[in-house]
Scaffold this active site. Structure first.
Site, short mmCIF file in Angstrom:
data_model
loop_
_atom_site.label_atom_id
_atom_site.label_comp_id
_atom_site.label_asym_id
_atom_site.label_seq_id
_atom_site.Cartn_x
_atom_site.Cartn_y
_atom_site.Cartn_z
N ASP A 1 -0.33 -3.05 8.19
CA ASP A 1 -0.37 -4.49 8.19
C ASP A 1 0.95 -5.07 7.43
O ASP A 1 1.15 -6.28 7.53
CB ASP A 1 -1.49 -4.94 7.67
CG ASP A 1 -1.84 -4.22 6.29
OD1 ASP A 1 -1.88 -3.07 6.17
OD2 ASP A 1 -1.76 -5.13 5.12
N LYS B 1 2.18 -18.37 0.06
CA LYS B 1 1.48 -17.24 -0.13
C LYS B 1 0.78 -17.26 -1.57
O LYS B 1 1.41 -17.66 -2.57
CB LYS B 1 2.54 -15.97 -0.08
CG LYS B 1 1.54 -14.59 -0.50
CD LYS B 1 2.63 -13.36 -0.29
CE LYS B 1 2.11 -12.15 -0.79
NZ LYS B 1 3.10 -11.10 -0.73
P1 AMP Z 1 -1.13 -6.22 0.78
O1 AMP Z 1 -1.35 -4.39 1.03
O2 AMP Z 1 -0.46 -6.68 -0.52
O3 AMP Z 1 -0.16 -6.63 1.92
O4 AMP Z 1 -2.40 -6.79 0.94
C1 AMP Z 1 -3.49 -6.34 2.19
C2 AMP Z 1 -4.61 -7.31 2.56
O5 AMP Z 1 -5.33 -7.92 1.17
C3 AMP Z 1 -4.11 -8.60 3.12
O6 AMP Z 1 -4.77 -8.76 4.24
C4 AMP Z 1 -3.88 -9.53 2.22
O7 AMP Z 1 -4.04 -10.91 2.53
C5 AMP Z 1 -5.06 -9.23 1.24
N1 AMP Z 1 -4.90 -9.88 0.00
C6 AMP Z 1 -4.34 -9.14 -1.19
N2 AMP Z 1 -4.53 -9.88 -2.39
C7 AMP Z 1 -5.30 -10.68 -2.14
C8 AMP Z 1 -6.07 -11.71 -2.86
N3 AMP Z 1 -5.58 -12.16 -4.34
N4 AMP Z 1 -6.85 -12.61 -2.30
C9 AMP Z 1 -7.15 -12.62 -1.00
N5 AMP Z 1 -6.74 -11.40 -0.12
C10 AMP Z 1 -5.81 -10.73 -0.70
MG MG Z 2 0.16 -7.20 3.37
#
Ligand code: AMP
Ligand code: MG
Length: 499
Positions: free
Chosen positions: A262, A123
């Site tokens: 998600d 990650k």
């Molecule tokens: P989360 O709510 O943190 O689980 O993230 C929601 C979405 O945003 C997922 O598709 C993650 O892969 C994407 N995401 C979060 N932070 C980043 C980042 N720094 N770069 C790329 N994608 C991100």
């Molecule tokens: Mg997520």
């Protein structure tokens, strides 16, 4: 920490990858390499997690381990990929998301995990086609939090993805300020989420929906294959697991913070640690995520949101299940499953061996007392274990947690009467309660201290904290300070979606 067992025999370069997920059609992912980072270094690693895949902890300090879990060296046999999924974020359909910064290396045998294999996922390993506006990176702060909390929940007996290690890098990562970049390696039988199914449902692609459902059922729910409607049975089983998981969260005061679809595991595991928190001064309305202004994911909302998310999954599985009626029927068990599990857990937390009709009132009164007095959730239940039926003077440390002493005394009198009804024995009850009411949880301030030291490249506190959290039910008198109320400065700590 457990000593490495005889199964701990793999080196980083002898892990054997099976790449199960990569055998799905290409529509489910994009194959790609992690993006290398400059000067990686080991921040922390979990011996217990390593044992699940038979990896020798002596590997942790090797260059090969660090380069591999920095994403700088792809292990032989691995087919790295980023998976696509979608989801509802804060109750709103968000469309396509996907592994925006996570890269799956593949799965390796994981005999000790209870599953045949465990997937290893980096990650923060760089941009993917699903990165949207993000930079594909993760910061040290949130990586350490995810690492510690995954391992802490596992030690509490709560289903969760695991964390193998965190590797830091000199690569600066921009958030509100410039931060230290890091890569966390997570392990899970699968990282498939509710949103993985929603993705195909909202694209109206029934074929892919079926392929994914068959993949998950065959691999993880094979016993459902022979039921009359395996997709309905699958939905029911996920619903049940989710309900039980959230009951377990409530019982230890864990708040996930971002229960978007998600971030819901198809195996009922805790996944995607972000702005999580453990309840300290009890407030059922507590919101641990500073970005969640409406409190959608507050402590008291979690059970209902879990059900909402199962309905979102049900919607996505409807084309496979067949009818709305069968889908609704498959979702039906949520409430009862949650209530039964929570009831069992709360009885255990109170040291009650039997169930009696009036118990609900006693439990409600305990929570009302906690709420009215903002009592520290963990300390209350832990100290409750030392209550003696015929010696109220021994209650002092417990009573001291509650501002309204007469209210405490009234509740304690009812509790004692209830204990007498089942001839409860003080010493055996204490042993039983201490086995379910943790003394140590990952309080935000404990994580913060470890993070601040780590920013200065002193990783000793993470190691020490991990060791304490690996035995959350043990007394560990030498670590008394980790079980105390948070200091005043901790009240200013805020965690948000920024990670
Ligand atoms: P989360 O709510 O943190 O689980 O993230 C929601 C979405 O945003 C997922 O598709 C993650 O892969 C994407 N995401 C979060 N932070 C980043 C980042 N720094 N770069 C790329 N994608 C991100
Ligand atoms: Mg997520």
């Amino acid at each position: 920490m457990n000593a490495p067992g005889p199964s701990a025999s793999y080196r980083t370069d002898t892990l054997t990858f099976e790449n199960s997920f990569a055998q799905l059609p290409p529509a489910f992912y994009t194959r790609l390499m992690p993006t290398p980072v400059p000067s990686p270094y080991l921040v922390c690693a979990s011996t217990d997690a390593a044992q699940l895949i038979g990896l020798d902890p002596a590997e942790f300090t090797t260059d090969d381990f660090i380069q591999t879990f920095a994403g700088n060296r792809v292990p032989s046999g691995s087919i790295p990929l980023a998976a696509v999924y979608s989801g509802h974020q804060f109750g709103v359909w968000a469309g396509q998301l996907g592994d925006g910064r996570a890269i799956l290396l593949g799965d390796v045998p994981g005999p000790a995990s209870g599953y045949p294999t465990l997937e290893l996922q980096l990650k923060g390993a760089g941009l993917t086609p699903y990165s949207r506006m993000g930079d594909g990176r993760a910061v040290l702060r949130s990586s350490i939090r995810e690492f510690l909390c995954s391992e802490a929940l596992a030690a509490l007996g709560i289903p969760t993805t695991r964390a193998l290690c965190v590797v830091g890098t000199d690569l600066p990562v921009m958030r509100e300020t410039v931060e230290t970049g890091a890569i966390a390696t997570r392990m899970s039988p699968t990282f498939v989420r509710f949103g993985s199914f929603e993705h195909w449902y909202y694209k109206d692609r029934k074929e892919e929906l079926k392929i994914l459902a068959d993949y998950v059922i065959d691999r993880f729910y094979p016993e459902l294959r022979d039921t009359p409607n395996p997709y309905a049975a699958f939905l029911t089983e996920v619903t049940r697991r989710t309900a039980r998981l959230i009951a377990q969260w409530q019982a230890v005061g864990f708040m996930h913070g971002v229960m978007n679809t998600d971030n819901m595991s198809i195996l009922g595991l805790t996944i995607d640690y972000g702005p999580f928190g453990f309840m300290e001064a009890f407030d059922a309305g507590h919101i641990c995520n500073h970005s969640d202004q409406q409190g959608r994911y507050s402590y008291r909302m979690q059970p209902g949101i879990g059900q909402w998310n199962c309905f979102a999954l049900g919607q996505a599985l409807l084309p496979l299940i067949g009818t709305v009626e069968d889908t609704q029927a498959a979702l039906e068990p949520y409430k009862a499953e949650y209530q039964t599990k929570l009831d069992d857990l709360l009885h255990a937390k109170l040291g009650l061996q039997t169930k009696m009709p009036e118990d609900g009132k006693l439990v409600d009164a305990a929570f009302a007392l906690l709420q009215a007095n903002h009592v520290d959730f963990t300390l209350f239940f832990r100290r409750l274990g030392s209550l003696k039926i015929d010696d109220a003077a021994a209650d002092e440390p417990l009573r001291d947690l509650v501002l309204d002493r007469p209210a405490f005394d009234a509740w304690a009198a009812d509790y004692r009467a209830r204990l007498k009804q089942e001839n409860s024995d003080d010493s055996s009850r204490k042993i039983a309660m201490n086995a379910v009411n943790p003394k140590f949880v990952l309080r935000n301030y404990l994580a913060q201290i470890a993070i601040e030291k780590a920013q200065d490249k002193d990783f000793s506190e993470i190691k020490k904290l991990l060791r304490v959290l690996e035995k959350p039910f043990d007394e560990q008198p030498e670590h008394e300070s980790y079980a105390q109320l948070p200091p005043d400065w901790a009240s200013h700590l805020e965690v948000s979606c920024s990670s």
